[in-house]
Scaffold this active site. Structure first.
Site, short mmCIF file in Angstrom:
data_model
loop_
_atom_site.label_atom_id
_atom_site.label_comp_id
_atom_site.label_asym_id
_atom_site.label_seq_id
_atom_site.Cartn_x
_atom_site.Cartn_y
_atom_site.Cartn_z
N GLU A 268 8.55 -6.69 13.99
CA GLU A 268 9.03 -5.31 13.97
C GLU A 268 10.48 -5.27 14.40
O GLU A 268 10.86 -5.91 15.38
CB GLU A 268 8.24 -4.41 14.95
CG GLU A 268 6.85 -4.02 14.54
CD GLU A 268 6.24 -3.04 15.54
OE1 GLU A 268 7.00 -2.36 16.27
OE2 GLU A 268 5.00 -2.96 15.60
N GLU A 322 6.12 8.84 10.52
CA GLU A 322 4.70 9.09 10.82
C GLU A 322 4.58 10.28 11.77
O GLU A 322 4.88 10.17 12.96
CB GLU A 322 4.08 7.83 11.43
CG GLU A 322 4.10 6.63 10.49
CD GLU A 322 3.62 5.36 11.15
OE1 GLU A 322 2.41 5.24 11.39
OE2 GLU A 322 4.47 4.49 11.45
N LYS A 325 2.45 10.31 15.37
CA LYS A 325 2.69 9.37 16.46
C LYS A 325 3.08 10.13 17.73
O LYS A 325 3.90 11.05 17.69
CB LYS A 325 3.79 8.36 16.09
CG LYS A 325 3.40 7.41 14.97
CD LYS A 325 4.32 6.22 14.92
CE LYS A 325 4.04 5.27 16.06
NZ LYS A 325 4.81 4.01 15.94
N GLU A 331 9.88 8.18 17.81
CA GLU A 331 8.67 7.48 17.38
C GLU A 331 8.18 7.96 16.02
O GLU A 331 7.54 7.21 15.29
CB GLU A 331 7.56 7.67 18.42
CG GLU A 331 7.78 6.92 19.72
CD GLU A 331 7.77 5.42 19.53
OE1 GLU A 331 6.91 4.92 18.78
OE2 GLU A 331 8.63 4.75 20.11
#
Length: 469
Positions: A268, A322, A325, A331
């Site tokens: 990541e 997203e 999250k 985030e």
């Protein structure tokens, strides 16, 4: 010569996998993390088409979702799947669990779906459920279960480690793992990786180091842009990017533990396009610079200053924003794409695309940042974030109605949208007016974390919010 049926099956499985598996290039590879903590993402089949259209040949998942793996079947895209932290204790207990897990989650799809690695757990050392003791036994049991089907040499086992596993990371040459992790889990894990010819997965985020140390780390250094670099005082190596310095700190820590022959894959890394007020540098322009320059760095070859001959293999985080999250605004804003598959910003993802892409090594270089498109239903609105606090909302409200040019007449005393007479309600109306006036562009619904975008028309009392100007 007559061979047993199970031998022929295994042999053909190995041949078929080897024939179609995308090879790692000497210049490194770029993959992407496909997270799905959202309620507005396209179908797995649509995602596969998006990946193929972008030339992405490697994807990393956070589970073994059958619908996703089925959609990836026959795509030619290599897949890393995951055994989640909550299953580590069961996987560590005995191979009866991992035998069943491998059969239903791996072999049911492999090799038509090119599963080439399994991430056992994710950042286990910071898991609040204290699953660290189960990690290495679980990795060994998953490997043993793969070995029963003669595919353990084709599907690598590893586990993503956060940089927080390091006790020391600066200078890079002084990199060392935390003492409490070293003997119980780090050394046994590195030994297992070496024995199985695997690699250590590392989650590396220069963004976090930058926002925590803006007084000592320059933005250019964090974004791979032109800078004077930082010299390691111990070995004299010059670092021109924080990313490479972080990786070499991990390499140095492994060497100090007695394992200097295990490679790293960056499982990541990324940069958010939006963040809270305290998340300095979380902008679409900086995200485009970081990820764009990283891709160029990876695909044009060479390793780190400490390991110049080791190719850089990275998985960008992440494919989509997203919306479900938890945590900071950042985030939910690491995606390269909006859920409707439009780009958040435009960067090259392949060696071919690099040929015509602009270099972003200059802090004044322009990047293409896409305007946020309307939601799939055709419209989006901007509303106040109640968690920002009344003081922050009032400051943002004052700006929107003043310098921002929002139409705040409907929320004046006695006007149609005055009630409910709360800061949050008035701020929502003003924020949305500003957002619509600015064509719903990316960043127009932020106000330092005091606002966010919604896809359903908000109503306060009898007041309806405008949809455009």
């Amino acid at each position: 010569m007559n061979f047993p049926t199970n031998f022929l099956s295994s042999f053909l499985l190995i041949l078929s996998s080897a024939a179609v598996q995308p090879a790692l290039s000497d210049s490194g590879t770029v993959g992407i993390n496909y997270g799905r903590i959202a309620d507005n993402l396209p179908s797995p089949a649509q995602v596969v088409q998006l990946l193929k259209a972008q030339g992405i040949t490697r994807v990393k998942l956070y589970d073994t979702d059958s619908a996703v793996l089925t959609a990836l079947s026959g795509s030619g895209i290599a897949v890393t799947v995951a055994l989640p932290n909550e299953q580590l204790s069961s996987a560590a207990a005995n191979t009866s669990f991992t035998d069943a897990w491998v059969q239903s989650n791996i072999l049911a799809h492999y090799p038509s779906t090119l599963i080439d690695a399994i991430a056992v757990g994710n950042e286990v050392f910071v898991d609040p459920n204290n699953t660290t003791a189960f990690l290495v036994p679980a990795m060994k049991n998953v490997h043993a279960s793969l070995d029963k089907h003669n595919v353990s040499s084709l599907i690598k086992i590893s586990s993503p480690v956060a940089l927080s596993a390091l006790q020391t990371s600066y200078p890079s040459s002084a990199g060392a793992f935390k003492p409490e992790l070293l003997e119980p889990v780090i050394k046994p894990m590195l030994s297992f990786l070496k024995q199985t010819d695997s690699f250590l997965m590392v989650n590396a985020y220069p963004f976090f180091a930058y926002i925590a140390n803006t007084d000592t780390i320059s933005l250019d250094y964090a974004l791979f842009r032109n800078n004077s670099g930082n010299k390691d005082s111990n070995n004299g190596l010059l670092y021109k990017s924080l990313f490479e310095a972080q990786l070499d700190a991990v390499y140095a820590a492994m060497s100090a533990a007695g394992y200097d022959d295990v490679e790293i894959a960056v499982s990541e890394t990324g940069w958010p396009s939006k963040g809270d007020e305290n998340e300095v540098g979380a902008t679409a322009e900086n995200a485009a610079a970081y990820n764009g320059n990283l891709v160029r760095r990876v695909l044009t070859g060479g390793g780190t200053p400490l390991r110049p001959n080791a190719p850089l293999n990275v998985y960008l985080f992440a494919l989509f924003n997203e919306d479900l999250k938890p945590g900071a605004t950042s985030e939910r804003n690491y995606g390269l794409f909006f859920p409707n598959q439009q780009k958040v910003y435009d960067i090259p993802l392949t060696a071919e695309a690099l040929k015509t892409a602009p270099k972003l090594n200059d802090s004044k270089a322009e990047v293409v940042v896409e305007a946020q498109p309307p939601a799939a239903a055709g419209q989006t609105w901007c509303v106040a974030n109640d968690k920002a606090g009344e003081k922050k909302l009032q400051t943002a409200l004052d700006y929107a109605c003043g310098e921002g040019g929002a139409d705040c007449r409907p929320i004046q005393h006695g006007a149609t949208c005055y009630n409910p007479n709360t800061v949050a309600a008035h701020a929502s109306y003003a924020f949305n007016s500003y957002y619509q006036k600015n064509s719903r562009r990316s960043g127009a619904c932020d106000f330092g974390g005091a606002a966010y975008v919604v896809t359903h028309s908000p109503k306060f009392g009898s007041c309806e919010f405008p949809t455009g100007y």
